[in-house]
Every structure is written in structure tokens, then in C-alpha cells.
Design a protein around this motif. Structure first.
Motif, PDB file in Angstrom:
ATOM      1  N   UNK A 120       0.816  -1.211   0.000  1.00  0.00           N
ATOM      2  CA  UNK A 120       0.000   0.000   0.000  1.00  0.00           C
ATOM      3  C   UNK A 120       0.855   1.267   0.000  1.00  0.00           C
ATOM      4  N   UNK A 121       1.890   1.295   0.835  1.00  0.00           N
ATOM      5  CA  UNK A 121       2.712   2.500   0.973  1.00  0.00           C
ATOM      6  C   UNK A 121       3.863   2.501  -0.023  1.00  0.00           C
ATOM      7  N   UNK A 122       4.586   1.375  -0.119  1.00  0.00           N
ATOM      8  CA  UNK A 122       5.770   1.332  -0.975  1.00  0.00           C
ATOM      9  C   UNK A 122       5.452   0.995  -2.425  1.00  0.00           C
ATOM     10  N   UNK A 123       4.224   0.562  -2.705  1.00  0.00           N
ATOM     11  CA  UNK A 123       3.845   0.272  -4.072  1.00  0.00           C
ATOM     12  C   UNK A 123       4.476  -0.981  -4.644  1.00  0.00           C
ATOM     13  N   UNK A 124       4.815  -1.947  -3.790  1.00  0.00           N
ATOM     14  CA  UNK A 124       5.423  -3.192  -4.260  1.00  0.00           C
ATOM     15  C   UNK A 124       4.369  -4.118  -4.857  1.00  0.00           C
ATOM     16  N   UNK A 125       4.813  -4.969  -5.761  1.00  0.00           N
ATOM     17  CA  UNK A 125       3.943  -6.026  -6.254  1.00  0.00           C
ATOM     18  C   UNK A 125       3.599  -6.954  -5.088  1.00  0.00           C
ATOM     19  N   UNK A 126       2.409  -7.559  -5.082  1.00  0.00           N
ATOM     20  CA  UNK A 126       2.009  -8.414  -3.949  1.00  0.00           C
ATOM     21  C   UNK A 126       3.033  -9.480  -3.584  1.00  0.00           C
ATOM     22  N   UNK A 127       3.632 -10.140  -4.577  1.00  0.00           N
ATOM     23  CA  UNK A 127       4.601 -11.199  -4.286  1.00  0.00           C
ATOM     24  C   UNK A 127       5.842 -10.630  -3.609  1.00  0.00           C
ATOM     25  N   UNK A 128       6.309  -9.470  -4.079  1.00  0.00           N
ATOM     26  CA  UNK A 128       7.490  -8.843  -3.480  1.00  0.00           C
ATOM     27  C   UNK A 128       7.169  -8.353  -2.071  1.00  0.00           C
ATOM     28  N   UNK A 339       9.708   4.092   5.996  1.00  0.00           N
ATOM     29  CA  UNK A 339       8.356   3.858   6.507  1.00  0.00           C
ATOM     30  C   UNK A 339       8.140   2.394   6.856  1.00  0.00           C
ATOM     31  N   UNK A 340       8.601   1.489   5.978  1.00  0.00           N
ATOM     32  CA  UNK A 340       8.469   0.055   6.253  1.00  0.00           C
ATOM     33  C   UNK A 340       9.200  -0.315   7.540  1.00  0.00           C
ATOM     34  N   UNK A 341      10.443   0.163   7.685  1.00  0.00           N
ATOM     35  CA  UNK A 341      11.251  -0.187   8.856  1.00  0.00           C
ATOM     36  C   UNK A 341      10.626   0.326  10.150  1.00  0.00           C
ATOM     37  N   UNK A 342      10.256   1.592  10.165  1.00  0.00           N
ATOM     38  CA  UNK A 342       9.693   2.171  11.388  1.00  0.00           C
ATOM     39  C   UNK A 342       8.323   1.586  11.699  1.00  0.00           C
ATOM     40  N   UNK A 343       7.551   1.297  10.653  1.00  0.00           N
ATOM     41  CA  UNK A 343       6.237   0.684  10.878  1.00  0.00           C
ATOM     42  C   UNK A 343       6.381  -0.684  11.536  1.00  0.00           C
ATOM     43  N   UNK A 344       7.337  -1.464  11.055  1.00  0.00           N
ATOM     44  CA  UNK A 344       7.542  -2.798  11.633  1.00  0.00           C
ATOM     45  C   UNK A 344       7.974  -2.714  13.085  1.00  0.00           C
ATOM     46  N   UNK A 346       8.015  -0.158  15.309  1.00  0.00           N
ATOM     47  CA  UNK A 346       7.262   0.650  16.262  1.00  0.00           C
ATOM     48  C   UNK A 346       5.771   0.341  16.305  1.00  0.00           C
ATOM     49  N   UNK A 347       5.225  -0.253  15.241  1.00  0.00           N
ATOM     50  CA  UNK A 347       3.778  -0.442  15.185  1.00  0.00           C
ATOM     51  C   UNK A 347       3.398  -1.900  14.959  1.00  0.00           C
ATOM     52  N   UNK A 348       3.855  -2.477  13.849  1.00  0.00           N
ATOM     53  CA  UNK A 348       3.362  -3.790  13.442  1.00  0.00           C
ATOM     54  C   UNK A 348       3.714  -4.871  14.460  1.00  0.00           C
ATOM     55  N   UNK A 349       4.991  -5.015  14.789  1.00  0.00           N
ATOM     56  CA  UNK A 349       5.387  -6.062  15.739  1.00  0.00           C
ATOM     57  C   UNK A 349       4.803  -5.828  17.124  1.00  0.00           C
ATOM     58  N   UNK A 350       4.887  -4.606  17.690  1.00  0.00           N
ATOM     59  CA  UNK A 350       4.284  -4.426  19.020  1.00  0.00           C
ATOM     60  C   UNK A 350       2.796  -4.748  19.055  1.00  0.00           C
ATOM     61  N   UNK A 351       2.037  -4.328  18.034  1.00  0.00           N
ATOM     62  CA  UNK A 351       0.605  -4.617  18.020  1.00  0.00           C
ATOM     63  C   UNK A 351       0.346  -6.110  17.841  1.00  0.00           C
ATOM     64  N   UNK A 412      18.345  -3.960   5.362  1.00  0.00           N
ATOM     65  CA  UNK A 412      19.513  -3.553   6.151  1.00  0.00           C
ATOM     66  C   UNK A 412      19.166  -2.424   7.114  1.00  0.00           C
ATOM     67  N   UNK A 413      18.448  -1.431   6.622  1.00  0.00           N
ATOM     68  CA  UNK A 413      18.055  -0.310   7.486  1.00  0.00           C
ATOM     69  C   UNK A 413      17.170  -0.790   8.626  1.00  0.00           C
ATOM     70  N   UNK A 414      16.264  -1.721   8.340  1.00  0.00           N
ATOM     71  CA  UNK A 414      15.380  -2.248   9.383  1.00  0.00           C
ATOM     72  C   UNK A 414      16.185  -2.961  10.462  1.00  0.00           C
ATOM     73  N   UNK A 415      17.162  -3.770  10.050  1.00  0.00           N
ATOM     74  CA  UNK A 415      17.998  -4.485  11.016  1.00  0.00           C
ATOM     75  C   UNK A 415      18.764  -3.496  11.893  1.00  0.00           C
ATOM     76  N   UNK A 416      19.320  -2.467  11.290  1.00  0.00           N
ATOM     77  CA  UNK A 416      20.101  -1.488  12.051  1.00  0.00           C
ATOM     78  C   UNK A 416      19.207  -0.708  13.008  1.00  0.00           C
TER      79      UNK A 416
END
Length: 444
Positions: A120-128, A339-344, A346-351, A412-416
Motif C-alpha cells: 500500500x505504501x511502498x507500491x510493491x507487487x504483492x509477491x514482493x 516507513x516500512x522499517x519504522x512501521x515494523x 514501532x507499530x506492526x510487531x508491538x501490536x 539492512x536499514x530495518x535491522x540497524x
């Protein structure tokens, strides 16, 4: 740089890795945070331009190095977990309640949440988007050591490095550390079906028959095979180590701890050979080997060998990761990846974690029960690490994935981000919870 300089830098880095756990034990700075920073600085040195640190140029190398690092970590946490799981006892299954909740609820919700953000945010294909969610699903408490269990408790070990007669909190069987450690040991293998699903979708022509194959084999069959191979391997090796009829084959009596490494390699190879998930086989093999003679001091010896190898492999991965970051690995990072990294984190995993452990929770007075503060900690500390790098490397080695460079920058950014945020908050958070637990124990 010359070979001599490389040896010097890695030697000093290894010395730093050995010293860091003692230096950072009581401050909100984790060894992985420092190692990534050192890697960043090394990356600024004048390398020969012919030396590429782009993972797209070394897919097989990245895949095998991260694969082995994850395997070593899985053997380590499997040997460290003191809480046994008796398949014949319903009570034993219930003491693992937070683990099952995190695996069956939090992990699928995390994959779904990241995939939705990616689509939705990054515009990736569903499989990606699904591949991104699956790659970022596994947790890795090795990169935040305060939230994993410590060394295995064995006979004759009465305390840790704390006060006399007082057990080190990291070696106690508290539900927070147990849940996060066991979750990481199992979800490294259970994320694989969703990686395979993404690869099947990328390959095209995914129909009803393919869906049946995915559910029957990739989601169920390979999991069962991996677990059975691991259990059988651990049982056989445990009998040899502790109860062999020949004294010469009873390795526990000789104190030869390299059995842990042999078990790791044999379990992984056997499971992969028959089509099962090798990650699950290694973890269950370690747990089965641990259960074969729970209190024997040989368990600590094996864990010590694996822990040292794990530290070395983690050092290598984090240093190279930091070096690659200052040499272009993040050049494709944009607002979508941030956005993907911070969402995961700060939001997705905690919820997802809160839904998993907070809905109809097990009574906190029972084993496997958590109070509200402990639920929040378990939900928040979903550390991302080497497993995410492995899954992405595995996927791009088996299928042409659109936007590969962007995916590498984002993962990589998400891991860091996870290393920095969870590393900085783990020590004070766990210290506060440990103190509260001690106060409640004294009051009772």
C-alpha cells in the motif's frame, strides 16, 4: 587496504567483541550497536575500489555466511533453554503458551502487516511485498542479549555473576526471556513457508494445485520432517554422549564439547537432504540433546563452544554490514523503506505481539503467564537480525526479484534500526522487570 591491515582491523574488532559484554553489561549500549558502528568507521577507510561489498555481487557468499550464523545461533538457544517440552504432557505444552501465541498469531500478523505496508505504501507487487514481510518476520534475540536466556543451568551451578547465592536473571527461567528466545529459535524455520510462497508467486502460474502443494508440503510437510529429523538426531546423539555402552564413545565423560557443532551440521544436512526445514531440525536437535541429560555440566561445555562461534560469526556479519552501509548499501533507501522499517519496529510487531499474548492471556501466576508489563516487553522486543538478511539472500539467489537493490537497503536499514532501538532499551527495561520480579518474590 593491504592484507596486514585487514588482519589488524579484524583482530582488534575481535578483541573488542570479547570485551564488550563485560563493558556494556549494565549500560544501555549493546555489543551489536558498537560493532555496527565500528564497521561503519572501517568502511570509511580507503578500500581498494575493486573490492565490492554489494550483496548483489556476492549472493551465494552472503547466503551461506548468514545461513551458518543463523544455524549456530539456533544451536546455542536450543541448548540454553531450560524449560522442557514433554509431548505427552498437556501441562508442559501450556507452559510454552507465550511461544505458541507468538508463532501462530504474532508472526503471521507481522508478515501480513509488513506486506500491507509494502504493497500500500511502498507500491510493491504483492509477491514482493509478501517476500519482504516473510524476510522481516523472524526475530533474533542474539542481537539484544539481555532479552535472551543465558547459559544452561546444570547441576552444581547455584548462582551467576550477581550477589552470592543469587541466580543471574538471564539464567533464570523467567517467561519473558524464555518466550523471546524460544520464539526466535522456532520462527527462523517457520518463516520459510512464506518465503517459498512468495517465490512461487514470483515464478508465475500459481493455481489451485500449487496452493495445495504449498499447504501440504511447504507449510506442513517440510515443517514436520524438519522437526522429526531434529528430534531423532538429538535423541541419538544424546544417547551416545551420555549413555553409550562403550566408555570411549561416551563423549560427556571425556568433556569433548565439539559434539554441539557436529550435531548442528548433521541435523541440518540430514533435514535438507530429505526435504525438511534444516533450521527447525537444528533447533529441535539442540533441545532434544539438552533434554537427554538436563543437568549434566557437559551441556554448559557444549553451549560455551557454540556461544564463542556465534560471537565470531556475529562479529563478522555486523562488521561487514556496517562497512557495506558506508560503501553504498543504503543508497537505494528512500522514504518508503524508512516507513516500512519504522512501521515494523514501532507499530506492526508491538501490536501483533500484544494481540498474541494479551488476548485471553494465561494466568500470570502460572508458568507461561505474563503480567501487563511483561506482555508489553514480549510484544516490543521482536529484534530483527541476521535471519532477515539470510532470507532475502536466499530468495534473490533462487528467483529474479524486482527491486532487489531497494529490498537490500530496506532490510539492512530495518535491522540497524532494530539493533539500535532494542539494544538501547533492552538493558533498562529488563533490569526494571527483574527488580519488580525480585520485589514480588520477597513480598510473597
Amino acid at each position: 587496504m593491504t592484507g596486514a591491515v585487514v588482519y589488524l582491523l579484524f583482530g582488534l574488532s575481535l578483541l573488542l567483541a570479547i570485551s564488550l559484554p563485560q563493558l556494556t553489561h549494565r549500560i544501555p549500549v549493546s555489543p551489536p550497536m558498537v560493532l555496527v558502528g565500528v564497521g561503519l568507521l572501517i568502511g570509511l577507510l580507503p578500500f581498494d575500489d575493486a573490492v565490492s561489498l554489494d550483496p548483489q555481487d556476492h549472493r551465494d557468499v552472503v547466503t551461506h555466511v548468514t545461513e551458518f550464523t543463523v544455524l549456530v545461533s539456533l544451536m546455542g538457544v536450543g541448548l540454553a533453554i531450560d524449560r522442557t517440552l514433554d509431548p505427552r504432557s498437556w501441562r508442559s505444552w501450556r507452559t510454552w503458551s507465550p511461544v505458541w501465541r507468538l508463532l501462530l498469531v504474532a508472526m503471521p500478523l507481522t508478515i501480513l502487516g509488513v506486506a500491507l505496508v509494502g504493497w500500500w505504501v511502498a507500491g510493491l507487487a504483492p509477491a514482493v511485498a509478501l517476500l519482504l514481510g516473510a524476510a522481516l518476520a523472524p526475530t533474533d534475540p542474539v542481537l539484544a542479549s539481555d532479552v535472551q536466556v543465558g547459559e544452561p543451568l546444570t547441576d552444581g551451578v547455584e548462582g551467576g555473576p550477581g550477589e552470592e547465592g543469587e541466580v543471574d536473571p538471564r539464567e533464570a527461567d523467567d517467561d519473558i526471556r524464555f518466550a523471546l528466545t524460544a520464539e526466535a529459535g522456532l520462527n527462523d524455520g517457520l518463516a520459510f513457508p512464506f518465503v517459498h510462497l512468495a517465490l512461487l508467486l514470483l515464478a508465475g502460474g500459481f493455481g489451485l494445485a500449487d496452493a495445495g502443494v504449498w499447504v501440504g508440503w511447504y507449510l506442513v510437510g517440510k515443517v514436520v520432517v524438519g522437526v522429526l529429523v531434529g528430534l531423532a538426531g538429538g535423541w541419538l546423539l544424546g544417547r551416545q554422549a551420555f549413555r553409550a555402552r562403550s566408555d570411549k564413545l561416551r563423549l560427556a565423560d571425556h568433556g569433548e564439547p565439539m559434539l554441539a557443532l557436529a550435531a548442528l551440521l548433521a541435523a541440518y544436512g540430514a533435514a535438507e537432504l530429505v526435504g525438511g526445514y534444516g533450521f527447525l531440525a537444528v533447533f529441535t536437535c539442540a533441545m532434544s540433546l539438552r533434554a537427554s541429560h538436563h543437568g549434566h555440566s557437559y551441556q554448559r561445555a557444549m553451549h560455551g563452544v557454540v556461544e564463542r562461534l556465534e560471537r565470531l560469526m556475529t562479529l563478522l556479519v555486523l562488521l561487514v554490514l556496517g562497512m557495506a552501509m558506508t560503501r553504498g548499501l543504503l543508497e537505494h533507501l528512500d522514504w518508503r523503506g524508512v516507513t516500512v522499517a519504522l512501521s515494523l519496529v514501532l507499530v506492526v510487531r508491538p501490536l501483533a505481539g500484544w494481540v498474541a499474548v494479551g488476548v485471553k492471556p494465561r494466568e500470570e501466576r502460572l508458568d507461561g503467564g505474563l503480567d501487563r508489563g511483561e506482555m508489553a516487553a514480549v510484544a516490543f522486543f521482536g529484534v530483527r537480525g541476521v535471519g532477515s538478511l539470510y532470507y532475502l539472500a536466499y530468495a534473490v539467489s533462487h528467483e529474479d526479484v524486482p527491486g532487489e537493490a531497494w529490498l537490500w537497503s530496506t532490510v539492512t536499514f530495518t535491522v540497524v534500526v532494530s539493533v539500535l532501538l532494542h539494544g538501547a532499551t533492552a538493558t533498562p527495561t529488563m533490569a526494571r522487570l527483574d527488580e519488580r520480579r525480585k520485589a514480588a518474590s520477597r513480598a510473597s
